[in-house]
Design a protein around this motif. Sequence first.
Motif, PDB file in Angstrom:
ATOM      1  N   THR A  86     119.870 -16.493 161.243  1.00  0.00           N
ATOM      2  CA  THR A  86     121.178 -15.853 161.195  1.00  0.00           C
ATOM      3  C   THR A  86     121.075 -14.614 160.317  1.00  0.00           C
ATOM      4  O   THR A  86     120.237 -14.524 159.411  1.00  0.00           O
ATOM      5  N   LYS A  88     123.256 -13.772 158.136  1.00  0.00           N
ATOM      6  CA  LYS A  88     123.641 -14.199 156.784  1.00  0.00           C
ATOM      7  C   LYS A  88     122.443 -14.760 156.029  1.00  0.00           C
ATOM      8  O   LYS A  88     122.241 -14.458 154.844  1.00  0.00           O
ATOM      9  N   ARG A  89     121.634 -15.579 156.692  1.00  0.00           N
ATOM     10  CA  ARG A  89     120.457 -16.148 156.038  1.00  0.00           C
ATOM     11  C   ARG A  89     119.471 -15.041 155.642  1.00  0.00           C
ATOM     12  O   ARG A  89     118.872 -15.075 154.569  1.00  0.00           O
ATOM     13  N   ASP A  92     121.013 -13.430 152.578  1.00  0.00           N
ATOM     14  CA  ASP A  92     120.882 -14.322 151.418  1.00  0.00           C
ATOM     15  C   ASP A  92     119.459 -14.305 150.883  1.00  0.00           C
ATOM     16  O   ASP A  92     119.234 -14.263 149.665  1.00  0.00           O
ATOM     17  N   GLU A 174     121.305 -12.965 166.488  1.00  0.00           N
ATOM     18  CA  GLU A 174     122.758 -13.001 166.290  1.00  0.00           C
ATOM     19  C   GLU A 174     123.102 -11.981 165.217  1.00  0.00           C
ATOM     20  O   GLU A 174     122.257 -11.584 164.426  1.00  0.00           O
ATOM     21  N   ASN A 176     126.448 -11.842 163.299  1.00  0.00           N
ATOM     22  CA  ASN A 176     127.767 -12.143 162.766  1.00  0.00           C
ATOM     23  C   ASN A 176     127.861 -11.637 161.329  1.00  0.00           C
ATOM     24  O   ASN A 176     127.217 -12.170 160.430  1.00  0.00           O
ATOM     25  N   THR A 177     128.654 -10.601 161.128  1.00  0.00           N
ATOM     26  CA  THR A 177     128.825 -10.052 159.779  1.00  0.00           C
ATOM     27  C   THR A 177     130.137 -10.500 159.131  1.00  0.00           C
ATOM     28  O   THR A 177     130.483 -10.037 158.055  1.00  0.00           O
ATOM     29  N   LYS A 178     130.855 -11.424 159.784  1.00  0.00           N
ATOM     30  CA  LYS A 178     132.144 -11.855 159.265  1.00  0.00           C
ATOM     31  C   LYS A 178     132.039 -13.003 158.268  1.00  0.00           C
ATOM     32  O   LYS A 178     133.020 -13.313 157.582  1.00  0.00           O
ATOM     33  N   ASN A 179     130.856 -13.651 158.201  1.00  0.00           N
ATOM     34  CA  ASN A 179     130.722 -14.801 157.301  1.00  0.00           C
ATOM     35  C   ASN A 179     129.961 -14.465 156.024  1.00  0.00           C
ATOM     36  O   ASN A 179     129.516 -15.347 155.300  1.00  0.00           O
ATOM     37  N   PHE A 180     129.785 -13.172 155.739  1.00  0.00           N
ATOM     38  CA  PHE A 180     129.220 -12.758 154.453  1.00  0.00           C
ATOM     39  C   PHE A 180     129.626 -11.308 154.202  1.00  0.00           C
ATOM     40  O   PHE A 180     130.070 -10.601 155.101  1.00  0.00           O
ATOM     41  N   SER A 181     129.475 -10.886 152.952  1.00  0.00           N
ATOM     42  CA  SER A 181     129.811  -9.506 152.576  1.00  0.00           C
ATOM     43  C   SER A 181     128.665  -8.905 151.784  1.00  0.00           C
ATOM     44  O   SER A 181     128.007  -9.602 150.988  1.00  0.00           O
TER      45      SER A 181
END
Length: 226
Positions: A86, A88-89, A92, A174, A176-181
């Motif tokens: 992901t 986000k991963r 992180d 994927e 998705n930039t909505k689950n992290f900032s």
Amino acid sequence: MKIITYSERGIVDSLVYSLNDDLTKELLVIAKIEDVKNRLTDFCFYLEPSLSEFGDPDLLISYKRNDEPVVVFTEAKVSNNSKYWTLKRQYDNYRASKNIGSNFFRQIGLKHLLIEKRSVNINDLSKKGVSTLETRIMGRSKSKKIGTNKIVRKLYVSVIRTAKHFEYLGLLPEANTKNFSYVEDDKKIFSKLNFLTWKQIEDFADKHNLIELKNNFNWNLGIIYE
């Protein structure tokens, strides 16, 4: 005749060889890099060119936007049969400096550093190098150099340094930039990031019946994205 490719490099190659000017413009519009009203000309694709210590983008695209030269640094990642890839991963891990040698965000950061320092004399950039206080980008190095390879220097001098506009594109499993900032310090580096997912590209191949690209998505089923 069929040409079958494998994994990350293969699917990027297959994509490029399936494109023409109109299809390229359509993809750049989908990626929100371009507006349909812009006049785009003189496309050139550089497949996995070397930028020495600034890393090797999977693809560099140069073209003119309303007569002004543009460079798009493109980084591609595939899932390799993992459901856990992901964005986000990746971010992180970047923030934690965890296994970030080829991390997506670090690779973008290296290209951003090169652009920020493009006013540096080419001989100094080749021998002395440049640096940033961001240790996630620098790693263990005190400086990053473009080196003395003639082809690397030619790409930098004649294509990258002469561009007026710079864009950054991720081809990803994927996006998705909505689950992290992004933390505040990273916004300057990553604010211009745009994305295309492999699902979007496969749908694009289906829409335009790009046979070779469709064949290579089928051959690499599960490896490119889940």
